[in-house]
Scaffold this active site. Structure first.
Site, PDB file in Angstrom:
ATOM      1  N   THR A   3      -8.966  10.681 158.900  1.00 16.86           N
ATOM      2  CA  THR A   3     -10.226  10.732 159.646  1.00 16.86           C
ATOM      3  C   THR A   3     -10.072  10.172 161.053  1.00 16.86           C
ATOM      4  O   THR A   3      -9.195   9.324 161.300  1.00 16.86           O
ATOM      5  CB  THR A   3     -11.283   9.904 158.882  1.00 16.86           C
ATOM      6  OG1 THR A   3     -12.435   9.726 159.695  1.00 16.86           O
ATOM      7  CG2 THR A   3     -10.762   8.510 158.514  1.00 16.86           C
ATOM      8  N   ASP A   4     -10.941  10.597 161.949  1.00 17.88           N
ATOM      9  CA  ASP A   4     -10.928  10.031 163.305  1.00 17.88           C
ATOM     10  C   ASP A   4     -11.403   8.573 163.317  1.00 17.88           C
ATOM     11  O   ASP A   4     -11.207   7.863 164.304  1.00 17.88           O
ATOM     12  CB  ASP A   4     -11.793  10.874 164.262  1.00 17.88           C
ATOM     13  CG  ASP A   4     -13.240  11.033 163.840  1.00 17.88           C
ATOM     14  OD1 ASP A   4     -13.637  10.477 162.787  1.00 17.88           O
ATOM     15  OD2 ASP A   4     -13.991  11.723 164.568  1.00 17.88           O
ATOM     16  N   GLU A   5     -12.017   8.130 162.215  1.00 16.80           N
ATOM     17  CA  GLU A   5     -12.551   6.758 162.190  1.00 16.80           C
ATOM     18  C   GLU A   5     -11.450   5.706 162.248  1.00 16.80           C
ATOM     19  O   GLU A   5     -11.740   4.534 162.496  1.00 16.80           O
ATOM     20  CB  GLU A   5     -13.398   6.541 160.935  1.00 16.80           C
ATOM     21  CG  GLU A   5     -14.610   7.422 160.914  1.00 16.80           C
ATOM     22  CD  GLU A   5     -15.600   7.042 159.835  1.00 16.80           C
ATOM     23  OE1 GLU A   5     -15.552   5.906 159.351  1.00 16.80           O
ATOM     24  OE2 GLU A   5     -16.398   7.909 159.474  1.00 16.80           O
ATOM     25  N   TYR A  20     -13.976   1.298 154.572  1.00 13.12           N
ATOM     26  CA  TYR A  20     -13.512   2.688 154.402  1.00 13.12           C
ATOM     27  C   TYR A  20     -12.445   3.038 155.440  1.00 13.12           C
ATOM     28  O   TYR A  20     -11.326   3.425 155.098  1.00 13.12           O
ATOM     29  CB  TYR A  20     -14.694   3.669 154.508  1.00 13.12           C
ATOM     30  CG  TYR A  20     -14.240   5.092 154.772  1.00 13.12           C
ATOM     31  CD1 TYR A  20     -13.529   5.809 153.807  1.00 13.12           C
ATOM     32  CD2 TYR A  20     -14.483   5.714 156.000  1.00 13.12           C
ATOM     33  CE1 TYR A  20     -13.090   7.109 154.062  1.00 13.12           C
ATOM     34  CE2 TYR A  20     -14.049   7.002 156.264  1.00 13.12           C
ATOM     35  CZ  TYR A  20     -13.347   7.695 155.283  1.00 13.12           C
ATOM     36  OH  TYR A  20     -12.907   8.967 155.547  1.00 13.12           O
ATOM     37  N   LYS A  33      -8.337   3.929 155.184  1.00  7.03           N
ATOM     38  CA  LYS A  33      -7.760   5.208 155.641  1.00  7.03           C
ATOM     39  C   LYS A  33      -6.671   4.933 156.684  1.00  7.03           C
ATOM     40  O   LYS A  33      -5.614   5.560 156.679  1.00  7.03           O
ATOM     41  CB  LYS A  33      -8.837   6.124 156.238  1.00  7.03           C
ATOM     42  CG  LYS A  33      -9.837   6.673 155.251  1.00  7.03           C
ATOM     43  CD  LYS A  33      -9.226   7.558 154.166  1.00  7.03           C
ATOM     44  CE  LYS A  33      -8.702   8.878 154.691  1.00  7.03           C
ATOM     45  NZ  LYS A  33      -8.259   9.763 153.560  1.00  7.03           N
TER      46      LYS A  33
HETATM   47  P1  NAD Z   1     -15.650  13.352 148.817  1.00  9.29           P
HETATM   48  O1  NAD Z   1     -16.075  11.946 148.564  1.00  9.29           O
HETATM   49  O2  NAD Z   1     -16.667  14.426 148.836  1.00  9.29           O
HETATM   50  O3  NAD Z   1     -14.554  13.770 147.718  1.00  9.29           O
HETATM   51  C1  NAD Z   1     -13.535  12.927 147.313  1.00  9.29           C
HETATM   52  C2  NAD Z   1     -12.920  13.494 146.034  1.00  9.29           C
HETATM   53  O4  NAD Z   1     -11.821  12.645 145.659  1.00  9.29           O
HETATM   54  C3  NAD Z   1     -13.870  13.552 144.848  1.00  9.29           C
HETATM   55  O5  NAD Z   1     -13.748  14.772 144.164  1.00  9.29           O
HETATM   56  C4  NAD Z   1     -13.423  12.401 143.966  1.00  9.29           C
HETATM   57  O6  NAD Z   1     -13.671  12.608 142.575  1.00  9.29           O
HETATM   58  C5  NAD Z   1     -11.923  12.374 144.254  1.00  9.29           C
HETATM   59  N1  NAD Z   1     -11.321  11.061 143.989  1.00  9.29           N
HETATM   60  C6  NAD Z   1     -11.788   9.831 144.334  1.00  9.29           C
HETATM   61  N2  NAD Z   1     -10.962   8.874 143.873  1.00  9.29           N
HETATM   62  C7  NAD Z   1      -9.934   9.513 143.245  1.00  9.29           C
HETATM   63  C8  NAD Z   1      -8.757   9.077 142.587  1.00  9.29           C
HETATM   64  N3  NAD Z   1      -8.464   7.772 142.460  1.00  9.29           N
HETATM   65  N4  NAD Z   1      -7.927  10.012 142.095  1.00  9.29           N
HETATM   66  C9  NAD Z   1      -8.201  11.325 142.204  1.00  9.29           C
HETATM   67  N5  NAD Z   1      -9.310  11.804 142.789  1.00  9.29           N
HETATM   68  C10 NAD Z   1     -10.158  10.907 143.309  1.00  9.29           C
HETATM   69  O7  NAD Z   1     -14.831  13.298 150.175  1.00  9.29           O
HETATM   70  P2  NAD Z   1     -14.676  14.394 151.329  1.00  9.29           P
HETATM   71  O8  NAD Z   1     -15.770  14.225 152.304  1.00  9.29           O
HETATM   72  O9  NAD Z   1     -14.403  15.724 150.727  1.00  9.29           O
HETATM   73  O10 NAD Z   1     -13.345  13.851 152.035  1.00  9.29           O
HETATM   74  C11 NAD Z   1     -12.066  14.312 151.625  1.00  9.29           C
HETATM   75  C12 NAD Z   1     -11.005  13.688 152.500  1.00  9.29           C
HETATM   76  O11 NAD Z   1     -11.232  14.015 153.864  1.00  9.29           O
HETATM   77  C13 NAD Z   1     -10.975  12.151 152.442  1.00  9.29           C
HETATM   78  O12 NAD Z   1      -9.637  11.745 152.478  1.00  9.29           O
HETATM   79  C14 NAD Z   1     -11.702  11.727 153.704  1.00  9.29           C
HETATM   80  O13 NAD Z   1     -11.235  10.469 154.161  1.00  9.29           O
HETATM   81  C15 NAD Z   1     -11.283  12.842 154.656  1.00  9.29           C
HETATM   82  N6  NAD Z   1     -12.214  13.118 155.752  1.00  9.29           N
HETATM   83  C16 NAD Z   1     -13.526  13.404 155.505  1.00  9.29           C
HETATM   84  C17 NAD Z   1     -14.376  13.732 156.556  1.00  9.29           C
HETATM   85  C18 NAD Z   1     -15.829  14.080 156.317  1.00  9.29           C
HETATM   86  O14 NAD Z   1     -16.559  14.287 157.278  1.00  9.29           O
HETATM   87  N7  NAD Z   1     -16.305  14.186 155.084  1.00  9.29           N
HETATM   88  C19 NAD Z   1     -13.875  13.766 157.852  1.00  9.29           C
HETATM   89  C20 NAD Z   1     -12.529  13.467 158.066  1.00  9.29           C
HETATM   90  C21 NAD Z   1     -11.709  13.158 157.013  1.00  9.29           C
HETATM   91  O1  TDX Z   2     -29.330   8.569 156.188  1.00 12.14           O
HETATM   92  C1  TDX Z   2     -28.518   8.442 157.106  1.00 12.14           C
HETATM   93  N1  TDX Z   2     -28.974   8.278 158.379  1.00 12.14           N
HETATM   94  C2  TDX Z   2     -28.149   8.141 159.459  1.00 12.14           C
HETATM   95  O2  TDX Z   2     -28.635   7.991 160.593  1.00 12.14           O
HETATM   96  C3  TDX Z   2     -27.089   8.492 156.889  1.00 12.14           C
HETATM   97  C4  TDX Z   2     -26.533   8.682 155.510  1.00 12.14           C
HETATM   98  C5  TDX Z   2     -26.265   8.375 158.002  1.00 12.14           C
HETATM   99  N2  TDX Z   2     -26.771   8.196 159.238  1.00 12.14           N
HETATM  100  C6  TDX Z   2     -25.854   8.145 160.407  1.00 12.14           C
HETATM  101  C7  TDX Z   2     -24.634   7.266 160.283  1.00 12.14           C
HETATM  102  C8  TDX Z   2     -23.615   7.990 161.141  1.00 12.14           C
HETATM  103  O3  TDX Z   2     -23.808   7.645 162.501  1.00 12.14           O
HETATM  104  O4  TDX Z   2     -25.335   9.479 160.543  1.00 12.14           O
HETATM  105  C9  TDX Z   2     -23.972   9.461 160.974  1.00 12.14           C
HETATM  106  C10 TDX Z   2     -23.104  10.172 159.939  1.00 12.14           C
HETATM  107  O5  TDX Z   2     -23.105   9.371 158.756  1.00 12.14           O
HETATM  108  P1  TDX Z   2     -22.213   9.741 157.478  1.00 12.14           P
HETATM  109  O6  TDX Z   2     -22.571  11.112 157.013  1.00 12.14           O
HETATM  110  O7  TDX Z   2     -22.314   8.621 156.525  1.00 12.14           O
HETATM  111  O8  TDX Z   2     -20.750   9.882 158.126  1.00 12.14           O
HETATM  112  P2  TDX Z   2     -19.786   8.857 158.890  1.00 12.14           P
HETATM  113  O9  TDX Z   2     -20.063   7.446 158.546  1.00 12.14           O
HETATM  114  O10 TDX Z   2     -19.785   9.251 160.337  1.00 12.14           O
HETATM  115  O11 TDX Z   2     -18.385   9.260 158.206  1.00 12.14           O
HETATM  116  C11 TDX Z   2     -18.084  10.652 157.915  1.00 12.14           C
HETATM  117  O12 TDX Z   2     -17.197  11.180 158.872  1.00 12.14           O
HETATM  118  C12 TDX Z   2     -15.882  10.691 158.882  1.00 12.14           C
HETATM  119  C13 TDX Z   2     -17.489  10.798 156.514  1.00 12.14           C
HETATM  120  O13 TDX Z   2     -18.384  10.268 155.548  1.00 12.14           O
HETATM  121  C14 TDX Z   2     -16.144  10.137 156.439  1.00 12.14           C
HETATM  122  O14 TDX Z   2     -15.549  10.363 155.164  1.00 12.14           O
HETATM  123  C15 TDX Z   2     -15.247  10.718 157.512  1.00 12.14           C
HETATM  124  O15 TDX Z   2     -14.041  10.018 157.540  1.00 12.14           O
END
Ligand code: NAD
Ligand code: TDX
Length: 331
Positions: free
Chosen positions: A120-122, A147, A151
């Site tokens: 992630t960019d975080e 988190y 990562k």
């Molecule tokens: P998500 O939480 O929707 O899904 C995570 C999945 O991993 C789930 O199916 C969960 O059951 C599985 N999991 C959790 N712990 C596990 C374990 N110990 N063993 C096997 N499986 C396990 O997450 P997502 O949003 O799909 O994110 C996927 C990946 O992308 C993560 O690595 C996250 O850091 C990265 N990422 C997400 C975002 C975003 O915006 N959602 C952005 C950048 C990077």
């Molecule tokens: O109810 C809400 N109201 C609100 O203002 C929630 C749930 C979030 N927010 C804000 C927090 C953040 O500024 O919205 C923005 C996005 O929040 P999230 O969806 O929780 O994402 P963020 O914390 O930015 O992280 C996401 O992007 C990077 C993913 O959850 C991560 O897994 C990924 O690494």
């Protein structure tokens, strides 16, 4: 090609598996997923008969060893992914994101298997508002939350296993994804499902925090590009020039739902809330020739709203419990 996809029942992983089955019939997919609260097998229902599904943890060394031994490549999505949850209980974040990644690295090292790490960019921390500055692969790591720090640690493990043991790995750091199958705890699906229920969207703090939105299919297309053409040992930032503040996202959703522009509530801010993320994806675009297909955020959001309207059976069972948890934090 046999690909082991960890976390394939989660948001991005399930989209990746569905896209792969649809677009690459020559690829044999095995999913390893622990089916935590964030994993849902029904997200794989459209392709269930075309893949192998294994329930288990990436931190289970014996299970992982056997599966990696059968694979040509591992794409590692599995993680605890929600910042807010990590503020309440960091322990599963350490186990899955750090120990799980370590366990996979040891297995790919033993079996000589190509590894792609989804990050992630975080990991770079945050940027000031209203500057042109963006993250690049040279930006120093400076994560803010449990988190993002786990990562960041997992990325550093991958880099060390490349350098010390010659593991063939690449890393991608992507910005915020949106699209179908995203858990309703996350910002965009939470507000969409609130609006479907006639509830006002909830903005943390003033709502001025900026995220760099990318459609999940564009993220996954980039992952395939890196798997096929990426340089081993390299880090690629994935982003689609989608900087938008949270207030603008909520206003666009209100417009899509035909509601008043001020029909939302400000709620308690997230402790340590990162201000702004912004990605410079020029390495991926210039060296590997990737570009996003979803360049109009509003129409991507409209399609996503359509998906949540048509798939209420997918999200309804967990919505009330998610909202009850947020209510405890005044959010
Ligand atoms: P998500 O939480 O929707 O899904 C995570 C999945 O991993 C789930 O199916 C969960 O059951 C599985 N999991 C959790 N712990 C596990 C374990 N110990 N063993 C096997 N499986 C396990 O997450 P997502 O949003 O799909 O994110 C996927 C990946 O992308 C993560 O690595 C996250 O850091 C990265 N990422 C997400 C975002 C975003 O915006 N959602 C952005 C950048 C990077
Ligand atoms: O109810 C809400 N109201 C609100 O203002 C929630 C749930 C979030 N927010 C804000 C927090 C953040 O500024 O919205 C923005 C996005 O929040 P999230 O969806 O929780 O994402 P963020 O914390 O930015 O992280 C996401 O992007 C990077 C993913 O959850 C991560 O897994 C990924 O690494």
């Amino acid at each position: 090609m046999r690909v082991l996809v960890t976390g394939g029942a989660g948001f991005i992983g399930a989209n990746f598996v569905q896209q792969t089955v649809r677009e690459r019939p020559d690829v044999d997919v095995t999913v390893l997923d622990a089916l935590t609260y964030a994993g849902d097998r029904s997200s794989l229902a459209p392709v269930a008969d075309r893949i192998t599904f294994v329930e288990g943890s990436v931190a289970d060394a014996d299970l992982v060893d056997g599966l990696v031994a059968e694979a040509d490549a591992v794409v590692h999505f599995a993680a605890e992914s929600h910042n807010d949850n990590s503020l309440h209980d960091p322990s599963p974040f350490v186990r899955t994101n750090l120990v799980g990644t370590y366990t996979l690295l040891e297995a790919v090292r033993r079996h000589g298997v190509r590894f792609h790490h989804i990050s992630t960019d975080e990991v770079y921390g945050d940027l000031p508002l209203d500057t042109p500055e963006r993250f690049t692969a040279d930006t120093p790591y400076n994560p803010s939350s449990p988190y993002s720090s786990t990562k960041a640690g997992s990325d550093l493990l991958v880099r060390a296993w490349v350098r010390s043991f010659g593991v063939e790995a690449t890393i991608s750091n992507c910005s915020n994804n949106y699209g179908p199958y995203q858990h309703v705890e996350k910002f965009i699906p939470r507000q969409i499902t609130n609006l479907i229920d006639g509830v006002r969207p909830r903005l943390y703090g003033a709502g001025l925090n900026v995220r760099d939105w990318i459609h999940v299919e564009d993220h996954n297309a980039a992952v395939w590009t890196i798997l096929e053409r990426g340089r081993v040992g390299e880090t690629y930032l994935i982003g689609a020039d989608g900087e938008t503040n949270n207030l603008q996202v909520v206003r666009t959703l209100l417009e899509i739902f035909g509601r008043d522009a001020d029909d939302f509530d400000h709620v308690n801010d997230r402790p340590g809330h990162d201000l702004r993320y912004a990605i410079d994806a020029s390495r991926l675009r210039d060296e590997l020739g990737w570009s996003p297909r979803y360049t109009d955020f509003r129409s991507g959001l409209e399609a996503t709203v359509g998906w949540y309207r048509s798939n209420e059976a997918w999200w309804r069972p967990v919505k009330a419990a998610v909202e009850a948890r947020y209510a405890e934090s005044g959010q």
